[in-house]
Design an enzyme around this catalytic site. Sequence first.
Site, PDB file in Angstrom:
ATOM      1  N   HIS A   1      -0.723   4.423   7.315  1.00  0.00           N
ATOM      2  CA  HIS A   1      -0.189   5.171   6.174  1.00  0.00           C
ATOM      3  C   HIS A   1      -0.052   6.669   6.437  1.00  0.00           C
ATOM      4  CE1 HIS A   1      -2.678   1.719   4.745  1.00  0.00           C
ATOM      5  NE2 HIS A   1      -1.542   1.424   4.140  1.00  0.00           N
TER       6      HIS A   1
ATOM      7  N   ASP B   1      -4.105   7.212   8.401  1.00  0.00           N
ATOM      8  CA  ASP B   1      -4.869   6.204   9.135  1.00  0.00           C
ATOM      9  C   ASP B   1      -3.914   5.412  10.028  1.00  0.00           C
ATOM     10  OD1 ASP B   1      -3.526   4.548   7.377  1.00  0.00           O
ATOM     11  OD2 ASP B   1      -5.273   4.077   6.150  1.00  0.00           O
TER      12      ASP B   1
ATOM     13  N   SER C   1       0.796  -1.225   0.000  1.00  0.00           N
ATOM     14  CA  SER C   1       0.000   0.000   0.000  1.00  0.00           C
ATOM     15  C   SER C   1       0.828   1.276   0.000  1.00  0.00           C
ATOM     16  CB  SER C   1      -0.937   0.006   1.215  1.00  0.00           C
ATOM     17  OG  SER C   1      -0.204  -0.161   2.414  1.00  0.00           O
TER      18      SER C   1
END
Length: 348
Positions: free
Chosen positions: A325, A322, A48
Amino acid sequence: MIMNSYKILFGPFYCFLVLLLSGQTWMQAEARHLNHHDRTKLFAFGDSYADTGNTRKDEGGSWIEPYGITFPGKPAGRWSDGKVLTDYIAKYLRLKSPIPYRLRKKKPNHLKYGMNFAYGGTGVFNTSSSNPNMTIQIDFLEQLIQQKVYSDSELSNSVTLVAVSGNDYNFYLVRNGSIQDFPAFITSVVNQITTNLIRIQKLGVKKIIVDGLQPLGCLPQTTAISSFQQCNSTFNNLVLFHNNLLNQSVTKLNQENKNNIIILDLYDSFMSVLNHSLTHNIQNLLKPCCFGVSSDYNCGSVVNNEKKYELCDKPKSAFFWDGFHPTQAGWHAVYSKLKGMDVLQQLL
């Protein structure tokens, strides 16, 4: 009239001049074509921290509000409110961010910038995510090479980003892996990263960036237990062990094969930003901008049309978006720090 006078005055030389200028125009056009064909491309593998839209929309996550609120203004598959590491590396190379592998057939005109094979939630080994691990991601590039989508010269002139951000370790802990056996597992992860780097090189890529692990002990998912006040030193020491092994492995590869593998020091760059946050106009350090109202929910959770998350007023003032990240502002600060280390200059 002037041009006709030149024709009469110079006679055969005029014809030669026209041919010469035409030849120059053709050669310039051909040079532009070659430069366009062989321009630097960026290929990204990983998770991610690099994913720009490979995760399917029906999986939610990066495709639900408020992800993408800063850039591009709506959810677009990035695990942040905006841009992520891949976007900033592409920016440094003066490229548009490479197209996600999932969209390659829908936007073939974007293939010239490279391709992003990274999927959120993945690792070098299988994790709880059903998305393809890094070995399979590299398989995808190999298949495209076999299909002649990318030539040897294009690969030789390209840059590869390899992002490994800790999903293997999260999965290890979820499976109740012991702290005592953690170093042995870290060694196996670094060995697999090394195998991946060698394989990417054999495909013809000359310049490879691999990121060192960021301070996992400072991620909001870890610091929540201290109300986002303190990093976990045990986790960070394990990260340093991982990064030390990776440095040793990459140094050996570069010495033995005269390679150009560059390590992005995310640990020091993250810590530098967190320790000097005001320099980057960041006020919220360890507390995420977007988080669930309880441990049962995440950023973006909605139940019966009721939001089960809270969102900060100014994502630009937060480092973390979050539980895992950085925000776009966080990534921009990290990118600025990396540029200051001069490590990215080796890509040019």
